[in-house]
Design an enzyme around this catalytic site. Structure first.
Site, PDB file in Angstrom:
ATOM      1  N   ILE A 199       0.839  -1.195   0.000  1.00 54.91           N
ATOM      2  CA  ILE A 199       0.000   0.000   0.000  1.00 54.91           C
ATOM      3  C   ILE A 199       0.875   1.246   0.000  1.00 54.91           C
ATOM      4  CG2 ILE A 199      -1.749   1.272   1.319  1.00 54.91           C
ATOM      5  CD1 ILE A 199      -2.231  -1.545   2.754  1.00 54.91           C
ATOM      6  N   CYS A 200       0.482   2.229  -0.797  1.00 56.56           N
ATOM      7  CA  CYS A 200       1.092   3.562  -0.720  1.00 56.56           C
ATOM      8  C   CYS A 200      -0.026   4.587  -0.907  1.00 56.56           C
ATOM      9  CB  CYS A 200       2.229   3.719  -1.730  1.00 56.56           C
ATOM     10  SG  CYS A 200       1.705   3.817  -3.447  1.00 56.56           S
ATOM     11  N   HIS A 201       0.317   5.789  -1.336  1.00 48.70           N
ATOM     12  CA  HIS A 201      -0.688   6.838  -1.481  1.00 48.70           C
ATOM     13  C   HIS A 201      -1.563   6.619  -2.710  1.00 48.70           C
ATOM     14  CE1 HIS A 201      -1.579  11.456  -1.524  1.00 48.70           C
ATOM     15  NE2 HIS A 201      -2.606  10.751  -1.091  1.00 48.70           N
ATOM     16  N   GLY A 255      -0.462   4.184  -5.442  1.00 45.46           N
ATOM     17  CA  GLY A 255      -0.167   2.921  -6.107  1.00 45.46           C
ATOM     18  C   GLY A 255       1.130   2.888  -6.888  1.00 45.46           C
ATOM     19  N   ILE A 277      -4.025   4.167  -0.789  1.00 48.14           N
ATOM     20  CA  ILE A 277      -4.888   4.546   0.334  1.00 48.14           C
ATOM     21  C   ILE A 277      -5.879   5.628  -0.089  1.00 48.14           C
ATOM     22  CG2 ILE A 277      -3.387   6.325   1.342  1.00 48.14           C
ATOM     23  CD1 ILE A 277      -5.126   3.657   3.439  1.00 48.14           C
TER      24      ILE A 277
END
Length: 106
Positions: free
Chosen positions: A64-66, A68, A92
Site C-alpha cells: 500500500i502507498c498513497h 499505487g 490509500i
C-alpha cells in the site's frame, strides 16, 4: 505483479484477513495521517535495509502507498526476492474514496 482494487482487498479482509500481510511503504508522516489496521510500515526507501526479515514468504503481501506508484515499485522488488506481492491499485487514496470515506484524504 498482481493488482488488487480496494474492493478486492476489502473482500479479502472481510473473509480471511489472516491470509494476507499488509505492507505500507509510505513515509511515517503519511502513515500517521491514515493507515489500514494491522498494516506494517516500512518506507520504500528502507525496504531492502529494514523489515524484510519480518515478512513471511508463506503469505501474500498486499503493498500500500498513497496512489499505487511506490507500492508497484515495492512489489517488483519483493517479487525479485521471492515474495508474493500484490499492489493495491490507487493506494490509500482510492481506498478512502471507494471503501472508507471517513478516513482522511491528503
Amino acid at each position: 505483479m498482481q493488482n488488487w482494487t480496494p474492493r478486492d482487498l476489502a473482500q479479502q479482509l472481510n473473509t480471511a484477513a489472516h491470509a494476507v500481510q499488509l505492507l505500507d511503504v509510505r513515509e511515517p508522516w503519511e502513515y500517521q495521517i491514515v493507515h489500514l489496521e494491522n498494516s506494517q510500515l516500512v518506507p520504500l526507501s528502507q525496504l531492502t535495509n529494514y523489515g524484510l526479515h519480518e515478512l513471511s514468504k508463506d503469505l501474500p503481501i498486499v503493498v500500500i502507498c498513497h496512489h499505487g506508484i511506490r507500492s508497484a515499485h515495492a512489489c517488483y522488488l519483493l517479487e525479485r526476492l521471492g515474495f508474493q506481492a500484490i499492489n493495491l491499485t490507487g493506494g490509500i487514496d482510492r481506498w478512502a474514496r471507494e471503501i472508507d470515506p471517513s478516513i482522511p484524504i491528503y
